[in-house]
Design an enzyme around this catalytic site. Structure first.
Site, PDB file in Angstrom:
ATOM      1  N   GLY A  11       0.825  -1.203   0.000  1.00  0.00           N
ATOM      2  CA  GLY A  11       0.000   0.000   0.000  1.00  0.00           C
ATOM      3  C   GLY A  11       0.859   1.254   0.000  1.00  0.00           C
ATOM      4  N   ARG A  72       1.168  -5.364  -5.601  1.00  0.00           N
ATOM      5  CA  ARG A  72       1.422  -6.568  -4.820  1.00  0.00           C
ATOM      6  C   ARG A  72       1.758  -7.688  -5.804  1.00  0.00           C
ATOM      7  NH1 ARG A  72      -0.202  -4.882   0.176  1.00  0.00           N
ATOM      8  NH2 ARG A  72      -1.858  -3.311   0.214  1.00  0.00           N
ATOM      9  N   ASP A 103       5.116  -4.776   6.311  1.00  0.00           N
ATOM     10  CA  ASP A 103       5.666  -6.078   6.692  1.00  0.00           C
ATOM     11  C   ASP A 103       5.773  -7.046   5.518  1.00  0.00           C
ATOM     12  OD1 ASP A 103       2.933  -6.365   6.468  1.00  0.00           O
ATOM     13  OD2 ASP A 103       2.663  -7.432   8.362  1.00  0.00           O
ATOM     14  N   THR A 125       4.114   2.726   5.675  1.00  0.00           N
ATOM     15  CA  THR A 125       2.760   2.176   5.791  1.00  0.00           C
ATOM     16  C   THR A 125       1.946   3.074   6.706  1.00  0.00           C
ATOM     17  OG1 THR A 125       1.446   0.343   6.704  1.00  0.00           O
ATOM     18  CG2 THR A 125       3.671   0.590   7.555  1.00  0.00           C
ATOM     19  N   ASP A 127      -0.582   2.425   8.510  1.00  0.00           N
ATOM     20  CA  ASP A 127      -1.182   1.771   9.681  1.00  0.00           C
ATOM     21  C   ASP A 127      -0.342   1.873  10.950  1.00  0.00           C
ATOM     22  OD1 ASP A 127      -3.331   1.029   8.153  1.00  0.00           O
ATOM     23  OD2 ASP A 127      -2.633  -1.016   7.791  1.00  0.00           O
ATOM     24  N   ASP A 129       1.873  -0.213  11.930  1.00  0.00           N
ATOM     25  CA  ASP A 129       1.704  -1.544  12.512  1.00  0.00           C
ATOM     26  C   ASP A 129       2.997  -2.343  12.639  1.00  0.00           C
ATOM     27  OD1 ASP A 129       2.052  -1.822   9.792  1.00  0.00           O
ATOM     28  OD2 ASP A 129       0.388  -3.212   9.498  1.00  0.00           O
ATOM     29  N   ARG A 171      -6.584  -2.851   9.715  1.00  0.00           N
ATOM     30  CA  ARG A 171      -7.164  -4.191   9.816  1.00  0.00           C
ATOM     31  C   ARG A 171      -6.760  -4.897  11.105  1.00  0.00           C
ATOM     32  NH1 ARG A 171      -5.287  -6.755   4.289  1.00  0.00           N
ATOM     33  NH2 ARG A 171      -3.598  -5.285   4.699  1.00  0.00           N
TER      34      ARG A 171
END
Length: 319
Positions: A11, A72, A103, A125, A127, A129, A171
């Site tokens: 992303g 991707r 990741d 990213t 997020d 995360d 997510r």
């Protein structure tokens, strides 16, 4: 002279262009040649590669997205796909690779390093995360995008005395919902890391309604559940006039904040310096406002700790 390859994968995140610029310009400053690989690992396998120079990264520090494009690639997850990737890198005389992404992108970089090809990861990213770093590139910009949306929705929510559910990305990690919810003054924040009951959300709405407050903002991380379904349950239990807004991919776009531009620049330079020092299988991050690097395997094996203190603060401040 080293030849460095660079790609963005997964992303997109605001600030990726600033990182690309930092890698290219610092590499050239140190006398290296740089190749940009378009569309991530997919472009690597398909040899969508071009040499980059100072002009290639002119006037991009302020732009969202990534000039190298992203995608991707399922093929690269296979041994055959990675073997093709290494072959292409060697064909172009590329000695080492900088990978900007999350990741999944780092997993690809790790696999390349295991095959003996030096790779360094930069966390891009929205997020936030990745456990090893305090912040990832794009997180700050996305927070501000969400906060801006919360402010606009609050205006109309107040005018019509409505409850609004705002669904944001995340997510598996609720950082976007948590921090944007706090900064945006949300009455309720729902994240994947903490179990919630619809009954509790409804009771809170009823309590605020009793004291005369008719509008509320609920920030929901997408990984928890469907905002529309939650909205229907709340309407059924409270009779509230409710609307749902799914922010979607608007969160990925926009000009990066000063924080993300500076963070990306610092990380990009460190990545190049690591490669020039002969380091490989490392990822760059930030802790306590200092740029750090660590083993990529160790970084990916770390479990992210949820900020429970801030979550409790949201509950305290939203009474």
């Amino acid at each position: 002279m080293k030849t460095i390859g660079i790609l963005t994968s997964g992303g997109d995140a605001p600030g990726m262009n600033a990182a690309i610029r930092a890698v290219v310009r610092s590499a050239i400053y140190y006398g290296c040649k740089v190749y940009g690989i378009n569309r991530g690992y997919k472009g690597l396998i398909e040899e969508d590669i071009q040499e980059m120079n100072l002009s290639s990264v002119g006037d991009i520090i302020h732009r969202g997205g990534t000039v190298l494009k992203s995608s991707r690639c399922e093929e690269f997850k296979t041994e055959e796909g990675r073997a093709i990737g290494v072959k292409v890198l060697k064909k172009y005389g590329i000695d080492c690779l900088v990978v900007i992404g999350g990741d999944g992108s780092f997993n690809g970089a790790q696999k390349l390093s295991e095959l003996g090809f030096p790779a360094i990861g930069i966390p891009g990213t929205i997020d936030n995360d990745l456990a090893y770093t305090d912040y990832t590139i794009g997180f700050d910009t996305t927070q501000n995008t969400i906060i801006d949306a919360i402010g606009k929705i609050r205006d109309t929510s107040s005018s019509h005395e409505r409850v609004n559910i705002i669904e944001v990305m995340g997510r598996h990690c609720g950082d976007l919902a948590l921090y944007a919810g706090l900064a945006g003054g949300a009455e309720t924040v729902i994240v994947p890391e903490v179990d919630f009951k619809v009954e509790d959300v409804c009771n809170k709405l009823k309590t605020t309604q009793k004291r005369g407050k008719r509008h509320s903002i609920i920030v929901l991380a997408e990984g928890v559940g469907n905002a529309q379904d939650l909205g229907k349950e709340i309407i059924k239990e409270t009779g509230a006039d409710l609307r749902v807004t799914v922010l979607g991919h608007v969160q990925r776009g926009g000009s990066p904040t000063a924080f993300d531009r500076i963070l990306a620049s610092r990380m990009g330079v460190r990545a190049v310096e690591l490669l020039l020092d002969g380091k490989a299988a490392r990822v760059v991050g930030i802790r306590d406002n200092k740029i750090i690097d660590m083993d990529i395997h160790e970084a990916l094996s770390m479990n992210k700790t949820f900020d429970k203190d801030t979550y409790e603060m949201v509950k305290i401040l939203s009474i």
